[in-house]
Design a protein around this motif. Structure first.
Motif, PDB file in Angstrom:
ATOM      1  N   VAL A 130      -3.861  27.679  36.978  1.00 36.55           N
ATOM      2  CA  VAL A 130      -2.617  27.465  37.523  1.00 36.55           C
ATOM      3  C   VAL A 130      -2.196  25.881  37.616  1.00 36.55           C
ATOM      4  N   ALA A 131      -3.162  25.159  38.473  1.00 33.62           N
ATOM      5  CA  ALA A 131      -2.904  23.943  38.959  1.00 33.62           C
ATOM      6  C   ALA A 131      -2.886  23.108  37.798  1.00 33.62           C
ATOM      7  N   LEU A 132      -3.901  23.401  36.958  1.00 35.37           N
ATOM      8  CA  LEU A 132      -3.964  22.377  35.652  1.00 35.37           C
ATOM      9  C   LEU A 132      -2.806  22.652  34.847  1.00 35.37           C
ATOM     10  N   THR A 133      -2.599  23.775  34.730  1.00 31.21           N
ATOM     11  CA  THR A 133      -1.093  24.047  33.826  1.00 31.21           C
ATOM     12  C   THR A 133       0.087  23.412  34.377  1.00 31.21           C
ATOM     13  N   LEU A 134       0.191  23.250  35.744  1.00 29.57           N
ATOM     14  CA  LEU A 134       1.300  22.576  36.446  1.00 29.57           C
ATOM     15  C   LEU A 134       1.188  21.280  36.172  1.00 29.57           C
ATOM     16  N   VAL A 135      -0.011  20.726  36.445  1.00 28.32           N
ATOM     17  CA  VAL A 135      -0.226  19.312  36.123  1.00 28.32           C
ATOM     18  C   VAL A 135       0.120  19.042  34.620  1.00 28.32           C
ATOM     19  N   ILE A 166      -6.597  30.056  39.977  1.00 24.69           N
ATOM     20  CA  ILE A 166      -5.942  28.921  40.909  1.00 24.69           C
ATOM     21  C   ILE A 166      -6.112  27.712  40.220  1.00 24.69           C
ATOM     22  N   VAL A 167      -7.275  27.349  39.709  1.00 24.65           N
ATOM     23  CA  VAL A 167      -7.648  26.167  38.859  1.00 24.65           C
ATOM     24  C   VAL A 167      -6.732  26.109  37.671  1.00 24.65           C
ATOM     25  N   HIS A 222       3.916  18.913  34.073  1.00 24.74           N
ATOM     26  CA  HIS A 222       4.750  18.080  35.076  1.00 24.74           C
ATOM     27  C   HIS A 222       4.332  16.651  34.199  1.00 24.74           C
TER      28      HIS A 222
END
Length: 120
Positions: free
Chosen positions: A23-28, A20-21, A31
């Motif tokens: 994926v979130a960091l990759t998306l950040v 989960i972390v 972006h």
């Protein structure tokens, strides 16, 4: 006393949480990729996902894959996250420092007799 949770179960929980972390960091980072530290953290988290997943297979996979490879990837993950903090504070990434943990782990695992069984 009976075991409530096995190590593979705990490693699966760790892998899912770190996924989960990651994926979130990759998306950040996708972006807004101006902050290079986020990429280091994301790669570190992906390494931890793979490492924890390998450690979860310790009862079914060959020992050298589950414990040897899993712990190598986990030490790499810590080094990548630490490098992210260094980059975030304005320092440069040092490849020697990044490789130190995994190299020491693999060296100990392969050279020191019985080391793999001690940590398993």
């Amino acid at each position: 006393m009976s075991v409530i949770l096995s190590v593979p179960t705990i490693m699966i929980c760790v892998a899912i949480t770190v996924l989960i972390v990651a994926v979130a960091l990759t998306l950040v980072w996708l972006h807004d990729n101006r902050e290079k530290a986020v990429l280091w953290w994301a790669v570190g988290m992906w390494s931890a996902v793979l490492g924890a997943s390998l450690l979860a297979t310790r009862t079914v996979a060959p020992h050298w894959i589950a414990v040897g490879g899993g712990n190598s990837l986990m030490t790499l993950a810590f080094a990548l996250v630490a490098t992210g903090f260094a980059v975030f504070t304005g320092n440069r990434a040092n490849g020697h420092v990044i490789a130190l943990g995994p190299v020491v782990w693999v060296g100990s695992y392969l050279v020191v007799p019985g080391f793999g069984e001690i940590v398993a």
